[in-house]
Design an enzyme around this catalytic site. Structure first.
Site, PDB file in Angstrom:
ATOM      1  N   HIS A 128      -3.759  -5.585   0.598  1.00 27.86           N
ATOM      2  CA  HIS A 128      -3.321  -5.553   1.386  1.00 27.86           C
ATOM      3  C   HIS A 128      -3.072  -7.012   1.903  1.00 27.86           C
ATOM      4  CE1 HIS A 128      -2.927  -2.392   3.494  1.00 27.86           C
ATOM      5  NE2 HIS A 128      -3.493  -1.640   3.270  1.00 27.86           N
ATOM      6  N   CYS A 147       0.505  -1.523   0.218  1.00 26.50           N
ATOM      7  CA  CYS A 147       0.666   0.151  -0.062  1.00 26.50           C
ATOM      8  C   CYS A 147       1.301   1.312   0.048  1.00 26.50           C
ATOM      9  CB  CYS A 147      -0.929  -0.693   1.692  1.00 26.50           C
ATOM     10  SG  CYS A 147      -2.433   1.237   0.916  1.00 26.50           S
ATOM     11  N   GLU A 174      -1.700  -9.671   2.986  1.00 26.53           N
ATOM     12  CA  GLU A 174      -1.266 -10.196   4.634  1.00 26.53           C
ATOM     13  C   GLU A 174      -2.387 -10.595   4.810  1.00 26.53           C
ATOM     14  OE1 GLU A 174      -1.209  -5.563   4.765  1.00 26.53           O
ATOM     15  OE2 GLU A 174      -0.803  -6.958   3.438  1.00 26.53           O
TER      16      GLU A 174
END
Length: 583
Positions: free
Chosen positions: A532, A403, A534
């Protein structure tokens, strides 16, 4: 429907979320379909406007919901895709009740906490518990409910009352309450008094502890456990010891060894359920794979990664990033060694004001095998992140920008490769000459909550990007699906110039105008993603983006890519939009 309520006493932040997730995992290994709900008593409608240094990260769900970080634990442990409604807040409940009052649903009646708020809470739980959240697409069998904070807090009282009523509403054998309490050790002595008072306060509020999970630094003496059982009017077998262990992924093994699954089987009358042989078989396979994955091998070689960020004062600000790195390190057979570097400490201003801190930060960065710059908001620390990206690019050190970290890589290239020395983001300087990062046209600058680009979006790999390492990690797919949370994007007016100096925008949105992925071709691994990834990493299925970064850092990237390509036709691609490997 069966329910497991996880509440807490003494202090918050002692691991209710991990114990809730571990309980859900054990129930999955039994062959059950599990869902989860987190109750947060704060007045905010969601976690989107909470500061990361106060509350930890904001976890983004598939549907774009901005939620408490514990929902990330549920998804990682249980391999679920939860919805915005799986996170209940006081703000959401009161908003829903007030909207009904304005519509006239309660016409002629006085709207009160009891019964209207408490009924709304119970109705919400029962409705959301039935939403399919796993790959089966079927209604879950069990719902894990975590009550945030500690029993006795003023803000949680309506929820405690609602859950007290809920136990009798669902009937005997359909709800088990696990109460998590902290047992401090003072001068070597295990103190049980805080737990005794917590259970007494819990009972006076109306909740009944079926199991007591004692959080402690070490395994409790049997005499201590007996004392807790005797003082809290429960049987010895109803007291569990949840000590500190090497990794939180081993907590399910610790609880299973103490008979938690057996206690849940008895308390929820699970033997009366009719379970399919397929689900039971899947559960057994899941447990075997979990144990194989999380049990650490002795003397694992470390992988040294520098995390250069803005919020390192509270590591929970980057919880999903840490977990994604851990998942990938386990997959690569390494032990994660994370160096926390405050981005401001890398800046020239720190060299002038505090040379010792400056040189220590740069020493940590230069000895690391890889550098990751995660997301964030605001200009503080960005010059330091730009310097870190420059160092990784020039020294051929694996770099992953998430990001803001991707935007930093773009700013660095504009400054040092394109020659735009004052290149920056509109977020930091709205009047700058070279704003290579701009505000998204559909965004709102007046309303902050829920107005970012949120949720799962598809990124399309561009023609000519067949060389891309990231694309190979997604099984040479045409695209990848990851969750987003941002207000700013790369300025398309600068894309052509940036690509001429070697910064390749290999991934774009469906319009081809929004830059999603940037990658350097002649570099071991230099990737920036606007998404993102993750948030979709799982213990048994690491994020391909993070896996590639860690693999490059450990020197096994080619091996990982080769394995992905060999298996690409054996299953659905993790987070991809066509067929490929799923770890």
């Amino acid at each position: 429907m069966k329910y497991v309520l996880v509440s807490g006493g003494v202090i918050s932040g002692v691991g209710k979320g991990i114990i809730a997730s571990s309980s859900g995992l054990l129930l999955k290994t039994f062959g059950l379909k599990v869902t989860a709900i987190k109750i947060d008593p704060y007045l905010n409608v969601d976690a989107g406007t909470l500061g990361p240094l106060e509350h930890g990260e904001c976890f983004v769900l598939k549907d774009g919901g901005e939620s408490d970080l514990d929902l990330g634990n549920y998804e990682r442990y249980l391999n679920l895709n939860l919805t915005n409604e799986n996170n209940i807040t006081t703000g959401k409940i009161y908003k829903a009740v007030i909207e009904r009052e304005r519509k006239g649903d309660y016409i002629g009646r006085t709207v009160q906490v009891v019964p209207h708020i408490t009924n709304a809470i119970q109705d919400w739980i029962q409705r959301v518990a039935k939403i399919p959240v796993d790959d089966s697409g079927e209604e879950p069998d069990v719902c894990i409910i975590e009550l945030g904070g500690t029993v006795g807090d003023i803000e949680s009282m309506p929820f405690v009352e609602a859950l007290t009523q809920f136990r009798y509403k669902v009937g005997k054998g359909n709800l088990v309450n696990i109460h998590v309490s902290y047992v401090p050790i003072i001068h070597g002595e295990e103190k049980t008094k805080p737990t005794q008072h917590a259970i007494r306060q819990m009972r006076s509020a109306g909740l009944i502890p079926d199991l007591i999970a004692c959080r402690c630094e070490r395994a409790l003496d049997e005499d201590t456990t007996q004392k807790i059982a005797r003082s809290c009017q429960v049987e010895f077998k109803q007291v569990l010891t949840v000590r500190d262990i090497e990794t939180i992924y081993q907590v399910p093994l610790l609880l299973e060894d103490q008979g938690l699954l057996e206690r849940l089987r008895e308390g929820l009358m699970l033997d009366e359920l009719s379970l399919s042989s397929t689900m039971v078989s899947k559960g057994k396979s899941l447990w075997q794979l979990w144990k194989k994955t999380v049990v650490s091998k002795p003397y694992l070689e470390p992988v040294n990664i520098a995390l250069v960020g803005k919020y390192i004062a509270l590591p929970d600000s980057y919880l999903s990033v840490i977990k994604a790195l851990e998942h990938s390190a386990m997959r690569c057979g390494r032990k994660l060694n994370l160096a926390w570097i405050d981005a401001e400490h890398l800046e020239d201003a720190t060299l002038q004001s505090d040379p010792t801190t400056y040189h220590k930060a740069w020493s940590q960065l230069t000895i690391a095998s890889g550098c990751i710059c995660p997301g964030g908001f605001g200009g503080r620390g960005v010059p330091g992140m730009v310097k870190a990206a420059k160092w990784a690019r020039e020294c051929k050190i694996p770099y992953l920008g998430i990001c803001l970290g991707m935007q930093v890589a773009v700013i660095e290239a504009a400054q040092n490769l394109c020659g735009f020395k004052n290149a920056t983001s509109e977020e930091f300087d709205a009047q700058a000459e070279h704003r290579v990062i701009i505000f998204m046209p559909e965004g709102s600058k007046e309303i902050m909550g829920g107005t970012m680009r949120l949720g799962t979006k598809t990124t399309y790999f561009q023609q000519g990007s067949e060389w891309s390492k990231l694309r190979a990690l997604y099984g040479d797919a045409d695209g990848m699906e990851e969750r987003h949370r941002h207000r700013y994007e790369v300025n398309p007016d600068y894309v052509e110039g940036l690509e001429k100096v070697g910064l390749n925008f290999i991934g774009k949105d469906e319009t081809g105008k929004r830059m999603e992925v940037v990658e350097l071709k002649d570099h071991p691994f230099f990737v920036g993603v606007q998404a993102h990834p993750e948030f979709t990493s799982r213990v048994l299925a690491p994020s391909p983006t993070y896996l590639g970064f860690v693999a490059a850092t450990t020197g096994c990237l080619d091996e990982v890519i080769q394995e992905i390509r060999q298996q690409r036709h054996t299953g659905k691609l993790a987070n991809g939009v066509d067929e490929g490997v799923h770890f």
